[in-house]
Design an enzyme around this catalytic site. Structure first.
Site, PDB file in Angstrom:
ATOM      1  N   HIS A 194       0.757  -1.242  -0.072  1.00  0.00           N
ATOM      2  CA  HIS A 194      -0.135   0.084   0.073  1.00  0.00           C
ATOM      3  C   HIS A 194       1.114   1.364  -0.200  1.00  0.00           C
ATOM      4  O   HIS A 194       0.552   2.418  -0.766  1.00  0.00           O
ATOM      5  CB  HIS A 194      -0.948   0.039   1.366  1.00  0.00           C
ATOM      6  CG  HIS A 194      -2.134  -0.942   1.200  1.00  0.00           C
ATOM      7  ND1 HIS A 194      -2.745  -1.359   2.254  1.00  0.00           N
ATOM      8  CD2 HIS A 194      -2.441  -1.879   0.156  1.00  0.00           C
ATOM      9  CE1 HIS A 194      -3.564  -2.487   1.969  1.00  0.00           C
ATOM     10  NE2 HIS A 194      -3.441  -2.652   0.855  1.00  0.00           N
ATOM     11  N   ARG A 301     -12.603  -0.917 -14.427  1.00  0.00           N
ATOM     12  CA  ARG A 301     -12.752  -2.116 -13.130  1.00  0.00           C
ATOM     13  C   ARG A 301     -13.910  -2.072 -12.473  1.00  0.00           C
ATOM     14  O   ARG A 301     -14.217  -1.461 -11.523  1.00  0.00           O
ATOM     15  CB  ARG A 301     -11.577  -2.052 -12.324  1.00  0.00           C
ATOM     16  CG  ARG A 301     -10.115  -2.164 -12.844  1.00  0.00           C
ATOM     17  CD  ARG A 301      -9.062  -2.162 -11.858  1.00  0.00           C
ATOM     18  NE  ARG A 301      -7.962  -2.656 -11.851  1.00  0.00           N
ATOM     19  CZ  ARG A 301      -6.549  -2.279 -12.348  1.00  0.00           C
ATOM     20  NH1 ARG A 301      -6.482  -0.836 -12.345  1.00  0.00           N
ATOM     21  NH2 ARG A 301      -5.570  -2.840 -12.619  1.00  0.00           N
ATOM     22  N   ARG A 337     -14.355  -3.797 -18.358  1.00  0.00           N
ATOM     23  CA  ARG A 337     -14.075  -5.196 -17.710  1.00  0.00           C
ATOM     24  C   ARG A 337     -15.038  -5.964 -17.074  1.00  0.00           C
ATOM     25  O   ARG A 337     -15.746  -5.287 -16.212  1.00  0.00           O
ATOM     26  CB  ARG A 337     -12.919  -5.101 -17.190  1.00  0.00           C
ATOM     27  CG  ARG A 337     -12.383  -6.753 -16.662  1.00  0.00           C
ATOM     28  CD  ARG A 337     -11.080  -6.678 -16.160  1.00  0.00           C
ATOM     29  NE  ARG A 337     -11.174  -6.053 -14.743  1.00  0.00           N
ATOM     30  CZ  ARG A 337      -9.867  -6.091 -13.776  1.00  0.00           C
ATOM     31  NH1 ARG A 337      -8.907  -6.414 -14.486  1.00  0.00           N
ATOM     32  NH2 ARG A 337      -9.957  -5.795 -12.900  1.00  0.00           N
ATOM     33  N   GLU A 437      -3.994 -12.925 -19.382  1.00  0.00           N
ATOM     34  CA  GLU A 437      -3.245 -12.604 -18.193  1.00  0.00           C
ATOM     35  C   GLU A 437      -2.807 -14.147 -17.389  1.00  0.00           C
ATOM     36  O   GLU A 437      -2.457 -13.859 -16.216  1.00  0.00           O
ATOM     37  CB  GLU A 437      -3.919 -11.732 -17.239  1.00  0.00           C
ATOM     38  CG  GLU A 437      -5.414 -11.670 -16.967  1.00  0.00           C
ATOM     39  CD  GLU A 437      -6.249 -10.596 -16.359  1.00  0.00           C
ATOM     40  OE1 GLU A 437      -5.354 -10.067 -15.620  1.00  0.00           O
ATOM     41  OE2 GLU A 437      -7.388 -10.652 -16.111  1.00  0.00           O
ATOM     42  N   ASN A 460      -0.015  -7.402 -14.584  1.00  0.00           N
ATOM     43  CA  ASN A 460       0.031  -7.638 -13.335  1.00  0.00           C
ATOM     44  C   ASN A 460      -0.268  -9.254 -12.871  1.00  0.00           C
ATOM     45  O   ASN A 460       0.606  -9.885 -12.064  1.00  0.00           O
ATOM     46  CB  ASN A 460      -1.111  -6.748 -12.268  1.00  0.00           C
ATOM     47  CG  ASN A 460      -0.928  -5.364 -12.747  1.00  0.00           C
ATOM     48  OD1 ASN A 460       0.109  -4.959 -13.351  1.00  0.00           O
ATOM     49  ND2 ASN A 460      -1.907  -4.784 -12.598  1.00  0.00           N
ATOM     50  N   ASP A 461      -1.164  -9.635 -13.640  1.00  0.00           N
ATOM     51  CA  ASP A 461      -1.580 -11.027 -13.355  1.00  0.00           C
ATOM     52  C   ASP A 461      -0.531 -12.114 -14.228  1.00  0.00           C
ATOM     53  O   ASP A 461      -0.277 -13.144 -13.726  1.00  0.00           O
ATOM     54  CB  ASP A 461      -3.002 -11.356 -13.634  1.00  0.00           C
ATOM     55  CG  ASP A 461      -3.903 -10.915 -12.457  1.00  0.00           C
ATOM     56  OD1 ASP A 461      -3.369 -11.543 -11.333  1.00  0.00           O
ATOM     57  OD2 ASP A 461      -4.989 -10.443 -12.623  1.00  0.00           O
ATOM     58  N   ARG A 471       1.202 -11.954  -6.126  1.00  0.00           N
ATOM     59  CA  ARG A 471       1.578 -10.386  -6.293  1.00  0.00           C
ATOM     60  C   ARG A 471       1.530  -9.571  -5.052  1.00  0.00           C
ATOM     61  O   ARG A 471       2.141  -8.450  -4.846  1.00  0.00           O
ATOM     62  CB  ARG A 471       0.555  -9.780  -7.624  1.00  0.00           C
ATOM     63  CG  ARG A 471      -0.679  -9.836  -7.051  1.00  0.00           C
ATOM     64  CD  ARG A 471      -1.401  -9.485  -8.611  1.00  0.00           C
ATOM     65  NE  ARG A 471      -1.967  -8.286  -8.690  1.00  0.00           N
ATOM     66  CZ  ARG A 471      -2.827  -7.689  -9.407  1.00  0.00           C
ATOM     67  NH1 ARG A 471      -3.440  -8.642 -10.334  1.00  0.00           N
ATOM     68  NH2 ARG A 471      -3.123  -6.599  -9.429  1.00  0.00           N
TER      69      ARG A 471
HETATM   70  C1  PEP Z   1      -3.682  -6.998 -14.684  1.00  0.00           C
HETATM   71  O1  PEP Z   1      -3.802  -8.162 -14.143  1.00  0.00           O
HETATM   72  O2  PEP Z   1      -2.766  -6.651 -15.290  1.00  0.00           O
HETATM   73  C2  PEP Z   1      -4.788  -6.302 -14.641  1.00  0.00           C
HETATM   74  C3  PEP Z   1      -4.649  -4.828 -15.218  1.00  0.00           C
HETATM   75  O3  PEP Z   1      -5.823  -6.504 -14.037  1.00  0.00           O
HETATM   76  P1  PEP Z   1      -6.048  -6.205 -12.241  1.00  0.00           P
HETATM   77  O4  PEP Z   1      -4.779  -5.810 -11.790  1.00  0.00           O
HETATM   78  O5  PEP Z   1      -7.138  -5.424 -12.043  1.00  0.00           O
HETATM   79  O6  PEP Z   1      -5.920  -7.883 -11.785  1.00  0.00           O
HETATM   80 MG    MG Z   2      -5.616  -9.018 -13.640  1.00  0.00          MG
END
Ligand code: PEP
Ligand code: MG
Length: 581
Positions: A194, A301, A337, A437, A460-461, A471
């Protein structure tokens, strides 16, 4: 002699100032009994502290700059909700009455009980909630002991200081910025903690995970923090300081110059148009989105409409929320999404299966939606109805299997018929795309590209699943690397698959908004980037100062690197080739 210590680079920028050690882990509380006659008094003290904390948090929320991404407010809202929860507002009162003890001791007993419940859970997401509880209770304890007031009430004490702390809450960071703090060093945390996210959003230099920082630093030490390399320099010599002051000035001028780019399009020096989109979560994000003149929303989102509440929003509420976004975007594309709930974004009101051992690998995102029509159908109805009013695209998260696409198409077809029978409008040609992802989807991107209208890479995923790194798990996030050869190759593969199929490929993970990777991604063929709004102009500046066709060969050679470190080195060289800043 200059001493240097290293941590994890969390937020870029240079801060030069004096250290201020925040000596406050979890406040020490001694067991203290009270006389029966004082019970009401203690309850009153507790209630006043809770109210004061709520008031402070609301104030902090109001102080968040308008252009800041909504996730900061989300963190603060979570803490506000916790203050209203009976676990903090009622249980400690019961303990005071039953044990005849002080408000501090009652809170400590309740905190220990809550923490031990969290400790028994394996779920990483719930572990971050455990930290939230500790943060919230610690703040109330400090209010009760008067410790909190001393830092914030002594005006000027924090001005131009660099804070050294075990950890910091989102509220701490916002509040401290208002008291003139210029940078942060924390002993714990990782790049996705955070504290790191908030510092980046507020553009405050920060280094996290500096083990034993409080041992090496003393109050008023003259220090420099370099948030790009994660280096803390203690007692820098004069030449080092001159160098960093010069760098700092150059960076400040660079950031100031970026705002003049807002009106400009993103076009490379060799005339290639690049599309820059924003990631958004709430209607409040729309002002800064429009101010920054982006090409549309590349990732909306939707799950944020569902979080922090007891019930789920019905079709009409979702429709109205989407209309707000679509109207604000005034004809520009809005990529909605579908729900990405589960794992790190669970909902109280939804069952995710019997205590899944690995929620990130379980009933999440499209898997959850396909197994819960009561959740999915109202959302798709709301999106389809909203599509009649603007330029809307549907995006499916966490695809791993082509059957999921067929199933979604079937449901959309069915809902379109339903809406037609009801006489409700929708865009019959609404584009449907998918997020790549999961490694399985990246490897078979050519298959997904055959059926979908666009792809968007969720790095990210994709990084989490490719490298098998949770993560949000601090123990392993040092392994989280966008430059890992496997990740770079998968990204390239997806872009190529989209190009071959003639459909657009975007990227909407954090990597798309990190200017370090812009040139690499351009060289790999990416033409659509979707990111947090406050990084758009920086990425545009790089696009507008790059010759894309000259990036192709170096980008491919980066794919051949054996190690992430070598790749990063080469990426930095590529970025330095034409001096941008
Ligand atoms: C990702 O996974 O890159 C993504 C944009 O989705 P989120 O971070 O909401 O899981
Ligand atoms: Mg994601």
């Amino acid at each position: 002699m200059t001493l240097s210590i290293k941590g994890i680079a969390a937020s870029r920028g240079i801060a030069i100032g004096h250290a201020y050690k925040l000596e406050r882990g979890r406040p020490e509380v001694a067991e203290a009994c009270i006389h029966k006659n004082d019970i009401n008094n203690e309850i009153l003290r507790l209630k006043l502290a809770l109210e004061k904390e709520k008031k402070q948090l609301r104030n902090i929320r109001n102080k968040i700059p308008a252009a800041t991404p909504s996730n900061i407010a989300e963190f603060i809202d979570t803490h506000l909700l916790m203050l209203n929860d009976s676990a903090l507002s009622e249980a400690p009162i019961r303990i005071i009455k039953e044990n005849c003890c002080t408000a501090e001791w009652a809170l400590k007993l309740q905190l220990d009980a809550l923490v031990s419940i969290f400790d028994e859970m394996d779920d990483q997401y719930l572990k971050t909630r455990r930290d939230d509880v500790i943060h919230v209770v610690s703040r109330i304890l400090r209010l009760l002991t008067g410790e909190e007031a001393s830092v914030y009430d002594d005006t000027g004490i924090l001005n131009n200081k660099i804070i050294i702390a075990d950890d910091l809450t989102p509220a701490d960071i916002v509040l401290m910025q208002h008291h003139g703090v210029i940078g942060f060093i924390t002993e714990s945390g990782g790049p996705l903690s955070h504290a790191a996210i908030i510092s980046r959003s507020l553009k405050l230099p920060a280094i996290v995970g500096v083990h034993q920082a409080k041992k090496y630093l003393i109050n008023n030490d003259h220090i420099i923090i370099d948030g790009e390399s994660g280096t803390v320099l203690i007692a820098p010599d004069i030449n080092t300081e001159i160098f960093y002051r010069h760098e700092q000035k150059r960076l400040q001028q660079y950031y100031a110059s970026l705002s003049s780019l807002k009106k400009e399009p993103a076009v490379s020096l060799d005339n290639i148009n690049i599309h820059l989109f924003a990631n958004a979560e709430l209607t409040e994000d729309m002002n800064s989105v429009n101010e920054n003149n982006v090409d549309g929303i590349g990732l909306y989102r939707t799950e944020f409409l569902f979080m922090n509440r007891e019930n789920t929003p019905d079709e009409e509420e979702q429709y109205q929320a989407l209309l707000n976004i679509i109207t604000a975007m005034n004809g520009k594309p809005v990529t909605i999404r579908t729900l990405d709930l589960g794992a790190d974004k669970p909902l109280k009101s939804i069952q995710y299966g019997e205590n899944p051992a690995n929620p990130a690998l379980g009933l999440r995102a499209i898997r959850l939606c396909l197994s819960t029509p009561d959740l999915f159908r109202p959302q798709l109805r709301a999106i389809l109805r909203a599509s009649a009013k603007g330029n809307v695209r549907i995006m499916i998260p966490m695809l791993s299997n082509i059957q999921e696409v067929s199933q979604v198409f079937e449901i959309i077809k069915d809902i379109k018929q339903e809406l037609s029978q009801e006489g409700l409008d929708y865009d019959d040609r609404i584009p449907v795309g998918g997020m790549i992802e999961v490694p399985a989807a990246a490897i078979s991107a050519y298959l997904f590209a055959k059926h979908l209208d666009f792809l968007s890479i969720g790095t990210n995923d994709l990084i989490q699943y490719t490298l098998a790194i949770d993560r949000i798990d601090e123990e392993v996030n040092y392994l989280y690397s966008p430059c890992h050869p496997s990740v770079l190759r998968l990204i390239h593969q997806v872009i190529k698959a989209g190009n071959r199929a003639g459909i657009p490929v975007a990227m909407c993970g954090e990597m798309a908004g990190d200017p370090i990777y812009t040139r690499l991604l351009l060289g790999l063929g990416l033409r659509e980037f979707s990111m947090q709004i406050n990084t758009v102009q920086e990425v545009k500046n790089i696009v507008n100062n790059s010759l894309v066709h000259r990036l192709v060969r170096p980008a491919r050679s980066i794919l051949m690197c054996d190690h992430a470190e070598d790749a990063l080195e080469k990426i930095k060289n590529l970025n330095n080739q034409i001096h941008l800043q």
